[in-house]
Design a protein around this motif. Structure first.
Motif, PDB file in Angstrom:
ATOM      1  N   LYS A   1       0.884  -1.165   0.000  1.00  0.00           N
ATOM      2  CA  LYS A   1       0.000   0.000   0.000  1.00  0.00           C
ATOM      3  C   LYS A   1       0.924   1.218   0.000  1.00  0.00           C
ATOM      4  O   LYS A   1       1.927   1.238   0.712  1.00  0.00           O
ATOM      5  N   TYR A   2       0.589   2.231  -0.809  1.00  0.00           N
ATOM      6  CA  TYR A   2       1.451   3.409  -0.874  1.00  0.00           C
ATOM      7  C   TYR A   2       0.625   4.681  -0.696  1.00  0.00           C
ATOM      8  O   TYR A   2      -0.563   4.729  -1.007  1.00  0.00           O
ATOM      9  N   PHE A   3       1.301   5.718  -0.171  1.00  0.00           N
ATOM     10  CA  PHE A   3       0.656   6.986   0.154  1.00  0.00           C
ATOM     11  C   PHE A   3       1.649   8.110  -0.128  1.00  0.00           C
ATOM     12  O   PHE A   3       2.738   8.127   0.435  1.00  0.00           O
ATOM     13  N   PHE A   4       1.265   9.049  -0.991  1.00  0.00           N
ATOM     14  CA  PHE A   4       2.062  10.260  -1.204  1.00  0.00           C
ATOM     15  C   PHE A   4       1.510  11.339  -0.295  1.00  0.00           C
ATOM     16  O   PHE A   4       0.291  11.495  -0.168  1.00  0.00           O
ATOM     17  N   ARG A   5       2.393  12.110   0.335  1.00  0.00           N
ATOM     18  CA  ARG A   5       1.978  13.228   1.185  1.00  0.00           C
ATOM     19  C   ARG A   5       2.757  14.463   0.757  1.00  0.00           C
ATOM     20  O   ARG A   5       3.942  14.392   0.446  1.00  0.00           O
ATOM     21  N   VAL A   6       2.050  15.590   0.748  1.00  0.00           N
ATOM     22  CA  VAL A   6       2.654  16.874   0.391  1.00  0.00           C
ATOM     23  C   VAL A   6       2.244  17.911   1.420  1.00  0.00           C
ATOM     24  O   VAL A   6       1.348  17.684   2.229  1.00  0.00           O
ATOM     25  N   GLY A   7       2.882  19.071   1.355  1.00  0.00           N
ATOM     26  CA  GLY A   7       2.585  20.154   2.277  1.00  0.00           C
ATOM     27  C   GLY A   7       1.287  20.874   1.952  1.00  0.00           C
ATOM     28  O   GLY A   7       0.604  20.579   0.967  1.00  0.00           O
ATOM     29  N   ASP A   8       0.974  21.847   2.783  1.00  0.00           N
ATOM     30  CA  ASP A   8      -0.283  22.595   2.674  1.00  0.00           C
ATOM     31  C   ASP A   8      -0.402  23.421   1.397  1.00  0.00           C
ATOM     32  O   ASP A   8      -1.505  23.728   0.958  1.00  0.00           O
ATOM     33  N   HIS A   9       0.728  23.801   0.806  1.00  0.00           N
ATOM     34  CA  HIS A   9       0.695  24.668  -0.378  1.00  0.00           C
ATOM     35  C   HIS A   9       0.720  23.874  -1.685  1.00  0.00           C
ATOM     36  O   HIS A   9       0.971  24.440  -2.747  1.00  0.00           O
ATOM     37  N   TRP A  10       0.460  22.581  -1.605  1.00  0.00           N
ATOM     38  CA  TRP A  10       0.483  21.708  -2.769  1.00  0.00           C
ATOM     39  C   TRP A  10      -0.930  21.237  -3.087  1.00  0.00           C
ATOM     40  O   TRP A  10      -1.729  21.012  -2.188  1.00  0.00           O
ATOM     41  N   LYS A  11      -1.211  21.073  -4.392  1.00  0.00           N
ATOM     42  CA  LYS A  11      -2.515  20.581  -4.811  1.00  0.00           C
ATOM     43  C   LYS A  11      -2.317  19.563  -5.929  1.00  0.00           C
ATOM     44  O   LYS A  11      -1.577  19.819  -6.889  1.00  0.00           O
ATOM     45  N   LYS A  12      -2.984  18.436  -5.798  1.00  0.00           N
ATOM     46  CA  LYS A  12      -2.892  17.400  -6.834  1.00  0.00           C
ATOM     47  C   LYS A  12      -3.739  17.814  -8.032  1.00  0.00           C
ATOM     48  O   LYS A  12      -4.897  18.171  -7.884  1.00  0.00           O
ATOM     49  N   ILE A  13      -3.153  17.741  -9.229  1.00  0.00           N
ATOM     50  CA  ILE A  13      -3.886  18.021 -10.457  1.00  0.00           C
ATOM     51  C   ILE A  13      -4.410  16.712 -11.045  1.00  0.00           C
ATOM     52  O   ILE A  13      -5.548  16.635 -11.483  1.00  0.00           O
ATOM     53  N   SER A  14      -3.564  15.693 -11.049  1.00  0.00           N
ATOM     54  CA  SER A  14      -3.992  14.395 -11.587  1.00  0.00           C
ATOM     55  C   SER A  14      -3.188  13.273 -10.954  1.00  0.00           C
ATOM     56  O   SER A  14      -2.111  13.501 -10.410  1.00  0.00           O
ATOM     57  N   GLY A  15      -3.733  12.059 -11.030  1.00  0.00           N
ATOM     58  CA  GLY A  15      -3.049  10.875 -10.519  1.00  0.00           C
ATOM     59  C   GLY A  15      -3.621  10.396  -9.199  1.00  0.00           C
ATOM     60  O   GLY A  15      -4.505  11.029  -8.619  1.00  0.00           O
ATOM     61  N   GLN A  16      -3.121   9.273  -8.737  1.00  0.00           N
ATOM     62  CA  GLN A  16      -3.558   8.680  -7.477  1.00  0.00           C
ATOM     63  C   GLN A  16      -2.477   8.848  -6.419  1.00  0.00           C
ATOM     64  O   GLN A  16      -1.356   8.381  -6.597  1.00  0.00           O
ATOM     65  N   GLU A  17      -2.845   9.508  -5.326  1.00  0.00           N
ATOM     66  CA  GLU A  17      -1.905   9.708  -4.220  1.00  0.00           C
ATOM     67  C   GLU A  17      -1.823   8.489  -3.313  1.00  0.00           C
ATOM     68  O   GLU A  17      -0.869   8.355  -2.556  1.00  0.00           O
ATOM     69  N   GLU A  18      -2.817   7.639  -3.348  1.00  0.00           N
ATOM     70  CA  GLU A  18      -2.839   6.446  -2.516  1.00  0.00           C
ATOM     71  C   GLU A  18      -3.267   5.274  -3.376  1.00  0.00           C
ATOM     72  O   GLU A  18      -4.061   5.426  -4.304  1.00  0.00           O
ATOM     73  N   GLY A  19      -2.751   4.105  -3.055  1.00  0.00           N
ATOM     74  CA  GLY A  19      -3.147   2.925  -3.807  1.00  0.00           C
ATOM     75  C   GLY A  19      -2.533   1.669  -3.233  1.00  0.00           C
ATOM     76  O   GLY A  19      -1.902   1.686  -2.174  1.00  0.00           O
ATOM     77  N   GLU A  20      -2.720   0.609  -3.966  1.00  0.00           N
ATOM     78  CA  GLU A  20      -2.254  -0.704  -3.535  1.00  0.00           C
ATOM     79  C   GLU A  20      -1.821  -1.486  -4.768  1.00  0.00           C
ATOM     80  O   GLU A  20      -2.522  -1.497  -5.772  1.00  0.00           O
ATOM     81  N   THR A  21      -0.676  -2.130  -4.681  1.00  0.00           N
ATOM     82  CA  THR A  21      -0.227  -2.976  -5.770  1.00  0.00           C
ATOM     83  C   THR A  21      -1.001  -4.288  -5.729  1.00  0.00           C
ATOM     84  O   THR A  21      -1.682  -4.584  -4.745  1.00  0.00           O
ATOM     85  N   PHE A  22      -0.892  -5.056  -6.766  1.00  0.00           N
ATOM     86  CA  PHE A  22      -1.447  -6.397  -6.723  1.00  0.00           C
ATOM     87  C   PHE A  22      -0.516  -7.279  -5.898  1.00  0.00           C
ATOM     88  O   PHE A  22       0.635  -6.927  -5.658  1.00  0.00           O
ATOM     89  N   GLN A  23      -0.997  -8.424  -5.479  1.00  0.00           N
ATOM     90  CA  GLN A  23      -0.163  -9.370  -4.745  1.00  0.00           C
ATOM     91  C   GLN A  23       0.756 -10.073  -5.734  1.00  0.00           C
ATOM     92  O   GLN A  23       0.317 -10.530  -6.783  1.00  0.00           O
ATOM     93  N   SER A  24       2.024 -10.123  -5.409  1.00  0.00           N
ATOM     94  CA  SER A  24       2.988 -10.755  -6.294  1.00  0.00           C
ATOM     95  C   SER A  24       3.858 -11.704  -5.495  1.00  0.00           C
ATOM     96  O   SER A  24       4.057 -11.523  -4.295  1.00  0.00           O
ATOM     97  N   SER A  25       4.394 -12.700  -6.171  1.00  0.00           N
ATOM     98  CA  SER A  25       5.277 -13.643  -5.485  1.00  0.00           C
ATOM     99  C   SER A  25       6.376 -14.085  -6.431  1.00  0.00           C
ATOM    100  O   SER A  25       6.287 -13.912  -7.655  1.00  0.00           O
TER     101      SER A  25
END
Length: 183
Positions: free
Chosen positions: A28-52
């Protein structure tokens, strides 16, 4: 924010994992930015598939990342938190580790590892295959209240990213490849 506000593009992937206890996992991944940042596009949080991987210590994940931010300040530059979950032979999920990295500020292509850790487990926890988890993961972004944790190193998450910046120079901010040793 105006049309010529500075922008940062983050393009790449969570390539894979090494040195974890089990050979099957997901992130599971999470991008975090400061208060003066705004996301224009993309996913800031998500999860990869299970791999082995049965034949190698490297577990391929190949999960794409494509984000675009606009900002008013360099302060609060993006950070990437990963939370690794291992899957045992019985299909049980257990915490593989947490990892945090600030992203490079200079534009360019990068390959780097995020070293992961988890709270140290008691003898009983290890016996049943469960590991303690953090209740509030935002604690990882703060320098406060982390001291006193007993932790153990787990593995590494391999990241491949390209950082592209736009219009910083219009606001008097120079982000360049400089050789600081030869000045």
């Amino acid at each position: 924010m105006s049309a010529d506000s500075p922008q940062v593009f983050i393009v790449g992937k969570i390539a894979g994992a090494t040195n974890f206890t089990h050979t099957s996992l997901y992130v599971k991944y999470f991008f975090r930015v400061g208060d003066h940042w705004k996301k224009i596009s993309g996913q800031e949080e998500g999860e990869t598939f299970q791999s082995s991987s049965q034949n190698s210590k490297f577990i391929p994940l190949e999960h794409p990342i494509d984000l675009n931010y606009v900002t008013k300040a360099v302060r609060g530059w993006p950070k990437l938190l990963v939370e690794v979950w291992e899957v045992d032979d019985h299909g049980r999920n257990s915490l593989g580790g947490y990892g945090l990295s600030s992203l490079p500020i200079e534009p360019g292509e990068y390959q780097f590892d995020i070293q992961c850790w988890r709270p140290e487990a008691s003898f009983f926890d290890k016996l049943i295959g469960a590991y303690p988890e953090l209740v509030h993961r935002d604690l990882l972004f703060s320098g406060e209240s982390r001291f006193g944790f007993k932790v153990e190193s787990t593995g590494n998450i391999h990241i491949e990213l390209a950082i592209i910046t736009k219009d910083f120079h219009l606001h008097g901010v120079q982000i360049s490849h400089r050789n600081y040793l030869n000045q």
